[in-house]
Design a protein around this motif. Structure first.
Motif, PDB file in Angstrom:
ATOM      1  N   MET B   1      55.000  20.291  30.628  1.00  0.00           N
ATOM      2  CA  MET B   1      54.769  20.360  32.068  1.00  0.00           C
ATOM      3  C   MET B   1      55.080  21.753  32.846  1.00  0.00           C
ATOM      4  O   MET B   1      54.395  22.179  33.621  1.00  0.00           O
ATOM      5  N   LYS B   2      56.435  21.926  32.773  1.00  0.00           N
ATOM      6  CA  LYS B   2      57.128  22.969  33.564  1.00  0.00           C
ATOM      7  C   LYS B   2      56.190  24.473  32.815  1.00  0.00           C
ATOM      8  O   LYS B   2      56.139  25.228  33.636  1.00  0.00           O
ATOM      9  N   VAL B   5      52.905  25.086  34.560  1.00  0.00           N
ATOM     10  CA  VAL B   5      53.200  25.552  35.852  1.00  0.00           C
ATOM     11  C   VAL B   5      53.364  27.090  35.809  1.00  0.00           C
ATOM     12  O   VAL B   5      52.825  27.948  36.364  1.00  0.00           O
ATOM     13  N   VAL B  12      47.634  33.373  37.554  1.00  0.00           N
ATOM     14  CA  VAL B  12      47.346  33.949  39.084  1.00  0.00           C
ATOM     15  C   VAL B  12      47.975  35.287  39.111  1.00  0.00           C
ATOM     16  O   VAL B  12      47.190  36.028  39.890  1.00  0.00           O
ATOM     17  N   LEU B  15      45.818  37.834  37.579  1.00  0.00           N
ATOM     18  CA  LEU B  15      44.387  37.900  38.185  1.00  0.00           C
ATOM     19  C   LEU B  15      44.372  38.740  39.284  1.00  0.00           C
ATOM     20  O   LEU B  15      43.698  39.547  39.741  1.00  0.00           O
ATOM     21  N   ALA B  16      45.367  38.561  40.233  1.00  0.00           N
ATOM     22  CA  ALA B  16      45.612  39.072  41.404  1.00  0.00           C
ATOM     23  C   ALA B  16      45.773  40.509  41.122  1.00  0.00           C
ATOM     24  O   ALA B  16      45.428  41.491  42.065  1.00  0.00           O
ATOM     25  N   VAL B  19      42.283  42.756  41.287  1.00  0.00           N
ATOM     26  CA  VAL B  19      41.497  42.841  42.284  1.00  0.00           C
ATOM     27  C   VAL B  19      41.282  44.207  42.764  1.00  0.00           C
ATOM     28  O   VAL B  19      40.374  44.609  43.485  1.00  0.00           O
ATOM     29  N   PHE B  87      22.271  46.702  33.213  1.00  0.00           N
ATOM     30  CA  PHE B  87      22.524  46.703  34.717  1.00  0.00           C
ATOM     31  C   PHE B  87      24.064  45.687  34.947  1.00  0.00           C
ATOM     32  O   PHE B  87      24.500  45.825  35.889  1.00  0.00           O
ATOM     33  N   THR B  88      23.873  44.847  34.183  1.00  0.00           N
ATOM     34  CA  THR B  88      25.221  43.868  34.214  1.00  0.00           C
ATOM     35  C   THR B  88      26.382  44.958  33.888  1.00  0.00           C
ATOM     36  O   THR B  88      27.671  44.642  34.832  1.00  0.00           O
ATOM     37  N   ALA B  91      26.787  46.816  37.144  1.00  0.00           N
ATOM     38  CA  ALA B  91      27.101  46.006  38.342  1.00  0.00           C
ATOM     39  C   ALA B  91      28.617  45.616  38.240  1.00  0.00           C
ATOM     40  O   ALA B  91      29.566  45.532  39.047  1.00  0.00           O
TER      41      ALA B  91
END
Lengths: 422, 338
Positions: B1-2, B5, B12, B15-16, B19, B87-88, B91
């Motif tokens: 579980m740990k 997380v 996260v 990914l950040a 940006v 185009f993809t 873009a």
């Protein structure tokens, strides 16, 4: 004097969420869930924001606009003025056509090869081993391209059928034309047709149902029903008297005679392909792209199904075969009556995966220019409208729906053939 | 579980980090390389040679932009794209600019959110047929099987043309030029249609180019040009004015032969402004003063690029026609450098 001491009253402290084993796992799960939801939220937010910055708000309105492009293989009416939604629908039908044809062929081939691979005949079993190993160890895309290249390069072009002294001729008494653009076969026609019934008006999902076909199906199934009743009756007679009446001619007749009468009444005849101008006209045109895709997907998937079948058969204890032999059953009947029914229980679950694989692999169709849902909605429509997100998500939903439907049907079948434990 | 997380948090964070987006010009400078989308291979326009070097008419535009921005015409990463993926790719930011004989249309400009920076080739859609088919006009093509690249304007023009002439055809959609070539040569399709320049380039690679003819009908206008994403005007300006510099250079008589001599200074103020010896045009674009000089030096002016890759002395043998300078009766025209 007695002293009554209350049991120590446990007060809840925050720290217990981590240090108390009663709460710890719950705490961690909740934190993980929040983290996961945050991640999802961030993804959505980020996508929406990026699209906003580009000035492209998600919208599905493009589906109602005219597509502008033509599709060669169309099972329903379609032209370049039809909507993108209609184009996607035509593409979806093409996907289903190749998936259904592929699954049927792959099953027949796979079961045959799987059984033959266990044959006592050394040559046969080795040939099947070579087949399985070659087909499942080369990527399916290569098989698709290869099948297409072989068709294009080896078969004659329609041009070769022309002229005084043609280099190619039609096969089967001039009824079938095999060209590198596909195979043209005779089509069934009805001179006294009952016509079509149109459904769903002018929507993008409109379709026609041929009443001739409905009538033929109805007659066929009625015949089948009567035939099954005759069989049941024969079983009953056999159980009570010990003699089984000969019924096969009767059973065949109740299906065939009404069908032939209805066909004659409808004025059934065949329309043959004919070379006119650049191409053959008339007949049913099975395009080279469809044949290449169908063939490659079936041969590839059959190799996997063969292995599943072999595993299933080997899972049935050899004692069963010996017992059947002791009862005097011939090897063929042992296989079909004793071994395969038991093996099915092992075969079906992996078979579901193979059907799903075949259906999903059909999205490689664009390699040979077969206009399936990937070629229409996620190909040309996406490219002409620039709606990447919407088109891709819609296509994903459609494949998901197809796959889940296949799983549902097959799971239901699996439930039925499952060993009933007592 | 740990662990879950932990990995979640890591994802996260990862990914950040991805940006943050700067202007394309800064990105290209920081990267030291220009990502340029080209075709998967169309001889004369963009194709790798025996050594893997990309060459061609469209490739030269990429090289000129790289030379203008980075001072090095070799600092280009060529990304081959199909009619469907181009185009993809643009873009999504995979490529900084697209120079892939792409037709400038309303919906691509407005709805697909791209900016066409100009036209480097005025083209039209034609039909290529084998001579022995005995066809002399596109109107005779009723019932023919036609190979067509999917995801192009030609696909839509074809549908419109046959519809308006009330004749039928069987489209065979294909992904790349080489697939079309294979099907066409094997007779799996009667006709191959795309931009006339592309047909000429394709025919030049055939074993017997003389056995195939282009039909007289040109059924559409296909202004081909490089394009960038909407919304980054600084970058759009850089690509636009690099192309204009190549065009103006031909008009002003600046060529790769005399550029060194001319950049010492001339009596013509516009030549001086282009070559950076007068004014601050480079600075306005956020580039060096010698940006246009580098761009022209990379492969010559527009006329030299045309002659070297697709001109009448090459196997492709295209005449200048509409693509002559406006001073010679063509449509190639650059706004002034002022």
């Amino acid at each position: 004097m007695t002293t009554l001491t209350d049991p120590p009253k446990e007060s809840f402290r925050l720290g217990m969420l981590i240090y108390d084993t009663r709460y710890r796992s719950m705490t961690i799960q909740i934190i993980a869930l929040i983290g996961f939801l945050l991640l999802l939220g961030w993804l959505f937010n980020n996508t929406a924001q990026n699209l906003q910055e580009l000035g492209k708000e998600p919208s599905f309105r493009f589906l109602g606009e005219p597509a502008g492009y033509d599709i060669n293989q169309r099972l329903l009416d379609y032209n370049s003025q039809s909507t993108h939604m209609r184009a996607a629908f035509i593409g979806l039908l093409n996907t289903l056509v190749v998936a259904v044809l592929g699954c049927i062929t792959a099953t027949i081939l796979g079961v045959t090869i799987g059984v033959l691979r266990l044959s006592n005949n050394w040559v046969v079993s080795k040939i099947m081993t070579i087949y399985v190993e070659t087909f499942r160890n080369v990527p399916v895309l290569l098989w698709i391209v290869f099948a297409m290249a072989v068709m294009i390069e080896t078969l004659p072009a329609p041009r070769a059928f022309k002229g005084e002294d043609p280099t190619a001729t039609m096969k089967l008494y001039d009824t079938v034309a095999v060209t590198n653009r596909g195979v043209y076969i005779p089509e069934p026609l009805f001179s006294r047709s009952l016509g079509d019934v149109h459904f769903l008006g002018t929507s993008s999902f409109r379709f026609d149902v041929s009443m001739d076909l409905v009538l033929l199906m109805a007659v066929f199934f009625a015949g089948l029903y009567v035939s099954i009743r005759i069989k049941k009756n024969a079983n009953h007679v056999q159980e009570t008297t010990g003699n089984r009446p000969r019924t096969w001619h009767l059973r065949l007749a109740v299906i065939a005679v009404p069908l032939i009468i209805v066909l004659a009444a409808l004025g059934f005849h065949l329309g043959y392909p004919e070379l006119k101008g650049f191409n053959f006209r008339g007949g049913i045109h099975m395009r080279n792209s469809l044949i290449a895709l169908w063939l490659a997907l079936s041969l590839y998937t059959a190799a996997f199904i063969a292995e599943n079948v072999r595993a299933g058969i080997m899972a049935v204890s050899h004692g069963q075969t010996e017992a059947a032999a002791a009862l005097g059953l011939r090897p063929n009947r042992t296989m079909s009556l004793v071994v395969l029914p038991q093996a099915l229980r092992v075969i079906i679950p992996p078979l579901i995966s193979q059907y799903l694989n075949l259906t999903k692999n059909s999205s490689l169709a664009i390699a040979v220019g077969y206009m399936d849902i990937t070629g229409t909605l996620m190909g040309i429509t996406l490219n002409q409208t620039g709606r990447e997100l919407e088109a891709v998500m819609l296509t994903m939903m459609i494949y998901l729906a197809i796959s889940l439907s296949i799983s549902m049907v097959m799971n239901w079948y699996n439930e039925r053939v499952k060993l009933e434990e007592r | 579980m740990k662990k879950t997380v932990f990995f979640g948090a890591l994802a996260v964070a990862g990914l950040a980090a991805g940006v943050a987006a700067a202007g394309t010009l800064d990105d290209v400078k920081a990267r030291g390389k220009l990502n340029c989308g080209v075709t998967t291979g169309l001889v004369g326009f963009a194709a790798p040679d025996a050594n893997g070097e990309w060459n061609g008419f469209d490739v030269s535009v990429c090289r000129a932009v790289a030379a203008a921005v980075l001072g090095d015409s070799a600092a280009v990463e060529f990304v081959p794209t199909t009619g469907k993926t181009r185009f993809t790719a643009l873009a999504s930011g995979e490529i900084d600019m697209l120079a892939r004989n792409t037709t400038w249309t309303f919906s691509r400009d407005v709805d697909l959110k791209f900016t066409f920076v100009g036209v480097n080739y005025y083209d039209g859609q034609g039909f290529l047929v084998p001579k022995d088919l005995g066809v002399s006009s596109a109107k005779d093509l009723d019932g023919a099987t036609i190979c067509i690249q999917t995801g192009t304007t030609t696909e839509l023009n074809l549908a419109d043309y046959f519809r308006s002439n009330n004749i039928s055809y069987e489209p065979v959609p294909i992904e790349t030029n080489s697939e079309a070539q294979q099907q066409y040569l094997a007779g799996a399709c009667d006709v191959f249609t795309t931009d006339a320049s592309g047909l000429a380039a394709t025919r030049a690679t055939f074993e017997n180019p003389g056995d195939h003819v282009l039909l007289p009908e040109i059924i559409s206008k296909e202004p081909l040009g490089p394009l960038v994403r909407h919304g980054d005007n600084e970058w759009g300006d850089v690509v636009r004015w690099t192309l204009n510099a190549l065009i103006s250079a031909e008009e002003m008589g600046i060529s790769s032969a005399n550029i060194a001599e001319l950049s010492a200074g001339t009596n013509n103020p516009e030549v001086n402004r282009i070559l950076g010896t007068e004014g601050t045009l480079g600075e306005m674009l956020g580039l060096d003063a010698g940006w246009a000089k580098n761009a022209i030096a990379a492969g010559g002016n527009y006329g030299e690029i045309f002659a070297k890759n697709i001109g009448e002395d090459t196997p492709i043998g295209l005449a200048r026609g509409l693509n002559a300078q406006w001073t010679n009766g063509g449509l190639i025209y650059s706004p002034p450098f002022r």
